[in-house]
Design a protein around this motif. Structure first.
Motif, PDB file in Angstrom:
ATOM      1  N   ARG A 108       0.851  -1.186   0.000  1.00  0.00           N
ATOM      2  CA  ARG A 108       0.000   0.000   0.000  1.00  0.00           C
ATOM      3  C   ARG A 108       0.884   1.232   0.000  1.00  0.00           C
ATOM      4  NH1 ARG A 108      -3.773   2.779   4.582  1.00  0.00           N
ATOM      5  NH2 ARG A 108      -5.505   3.462   3.258  1.00  0.00           N
ATOM      6  N   VAL A 143      -7.622   9.313  -9.583  1.00  0.00           N
ATOM      7  CA  VAL A 143      -8.851   9.480  -8.817  1.00  0.00           C
ATOM      8  C   VAL A 143      -9.242  10.954  -8.869  1.00  0.00           C
ATOM      9  CG1 VAL A 143      -7.605   9.683  -6.611  1.00  0.00           C
ATOM     10  CG2 VAL A 143     -10.032   9.096  -6.615  1.00  0.00           C
ATOM     11  N   GLY A 155     -14.077  11.171  -6.579  1.00  0.00           N
ATOM     12  CA  GLY A 155     -13.864   9.760  -6.290  1.00  0.00           C
ATOM     13  C   GLY A 155     -13.946   8.823  -7.482  1.00  0.00           C
ATOM     14  N   THR A 172     -12.576   6.819 -10.590  1.00  0.00           N
ATOM     15  CA  THR A 172     -11.250   6.250 -10.790  1.00  0.00           C
ATOM     16  C   THR A 172     -11.050   5.756 -12.216  1.00  0.00           C
ATOM     17  OG1 THR A 172     -12.030   4.089 -10.028  1.00  0.00           O
ATOM     18  CG2 THR A 172     -11.024   5.548  -8.387  1.00  0.00           C
ATOM     19  N   THR A 216      -5.924  -0.487  -6.532  1.00  0.00           N
ATOM     20  CA  THR A 216      -7.038   0.383  -6.157  1.00  0.00           C
ATOM     21  C   THR A 216      -6.493   1.718  -5.668  1.00  0.00           C
ATOM     22  OG1 THR A 216      -8.397  -1.530  -5.513  1.00  0.00           O
ATOM     23  CG2 THR A 216      -9.087   0.654  -4.745  1.00  0.00           C
ATOM     24  N   SER A 273      -7.267   5.475  -4.005  1.00  0.00           N
ATOM     25  CA  SER A 273      -8.256   6.157  -3.169  1.00  0.00           C
ATOM     26  C   SER A 273      -7.626   7.425  -2.622  1.00  0.00           C
ATOM     27  CB  SER A 273      -8.724   5.244  -2.032  1.00  0.00           C
ATOM     28  OG  SER A 273      -7.641   4.876  -1.198  1.00  0.00           O
ATOM     29  N   ARG A 274      -8.481   8.295  -2.091  1.00  0.00           N
ATOM     30  CA  ARG A 274      -7.975   9.536  -1.532  1.00  0.00           C
ATOM     31  C   ARG A 274      -8.731   9.863  -0.250  1.00  0.00           C
ATOM     32  NH1 ARG A 274      -8.605  13.844  -6.002  1.00  0.00           N
ATOM     33  NH2 ARG A 274      -8.132  15.326  -4.339  1.00  0.00           N
ATOM     34  N   ASP A 275      -8.011  10.487   0.667  1.00  0.00           N
ATOM     35  CA  ASP A 275      -8.589  10.970   1.912  1.00  0.00           C
ATOM     36  C   ASP A 275      -8.411  12.484   1.905  1.00  0.00           C
ATOM     37  OD1 ASP A 275      -9.160  11.767   4.521  1.00  0.00           O
ATOM     38  OD2 ASP A 275      -8.416   9.893   5.377  1.00  0.00           O
ATOM     39  N   VAL A 313      -3.285  10.504  -0.862  1.00  0.00           N
ATOM     40  CA  VAL A 313      -3.794   9.578  -1.877  1.00  0.00           C
ATOM     41  C   VAL A 313      -3.063   8.249  -1.696  1.00  0.00           C
ATOM     42  CG1 VAL A 313      -2.146  10.442  -3.621  1.00  0.00           C
ATOM     43  CG2 VAL A 313      -4.218   9.234  -4.343  1.00  0.00           C
ATOM     44  N   TYR A 314      -3.802   7.173  -1.859  1.00  0.00           N
ATOM     45  CA  TYR A 314      -3.274   5.827  -1.608  1.00  0.00           C
ATOM     46  C   TYR A 314      -3.316   4.995  -2.894  1.00  0.00           C
ATOM     47  CZ  TYR A 314      -4.378   7.194   3.199  1.00  0.00           C
ATOM     48  OH  TYR A 314      -4.459   7.860   4.390  1.00  0.00           O
ATOM     49  N   GLN A 349      -3.426   0.882  -3.307  1.00  0.00           N
ATOM     50  CA  GLN A 349      -3.382  -0.492  -2.825  1.00  0.00           C
ATOM     51  C   GLN A 349      -3.035  -1.392  -4.002  1.00  0.00           C
ATOM     52  OE1 GLN A 349      -3.828  -1.805   0.364  1.00  0.00           O
ATOM     53  NE2 GLN A 349      -3.177  -3.735  -0.597  1.00  0.00           N
TER      54      GLN A 349
END
Length: 114
Positions: free
Chosen positions: A19, A51, A55, A57, A68, A70-72, A78-79, A81
């Motif tokens: 990750r 992304v 949200g 993608t 995968t 994703s973002r917070d 931003v991640y 996985q």
């Protein structure tokens, strides 16, 4: 000044997972799509995943179904996985806005090898 700090890379065996995280300093995060890119030795940097602020993608065909993004927004992070890693995923991974306009960070090395 916006800074990008990637982390989470390492040396793993084929089939393993990692990750990646990218912390974005500055005020761009909430108003721009963010992407992960990678550059393998001797190859050009390529888009891996994107992304949007909402949200949505998009993935490169080579990673679809395995990675995968994703973002917070609260953490400006931003991640990525990455599952079922393959040797061809070996590269330095970078994050940036999409399209990229921020100075590139140092990236994080991902090496997939048995």
């Amino acid at each position: 000044q916006v800074q990008l700090v990637e982390s989470g890379g390492g040396l793993v065996q084929p089939g393993w997972s990692l990750r990646l995280s990218c912390v974005v300093s500055g005020s761009i995060f909430s108003i721009h799509a963010m992407s992960w890119y990678r550059q393998a030795p001797g190859k050009q940097r390529e888009l891996v995943a994107r992304v949007t602020t909402g949200g949505n993608t998009h993935y490169a065909d080579s990673v679809k179904g395995r990675f995968t993004i994703s973002r917070d927004n609260a953490k400006n992070t931003v991640y990525l996985q990455m599952n079922s890693l393959k040797s061809e995923d070996t590269a330095v991974y970078y994050c940036n806005a999409d399209p990229p306009f921020v100075s590139w960070g140092q990236g994080t090395q991902v090496t997939v090898s048995s």
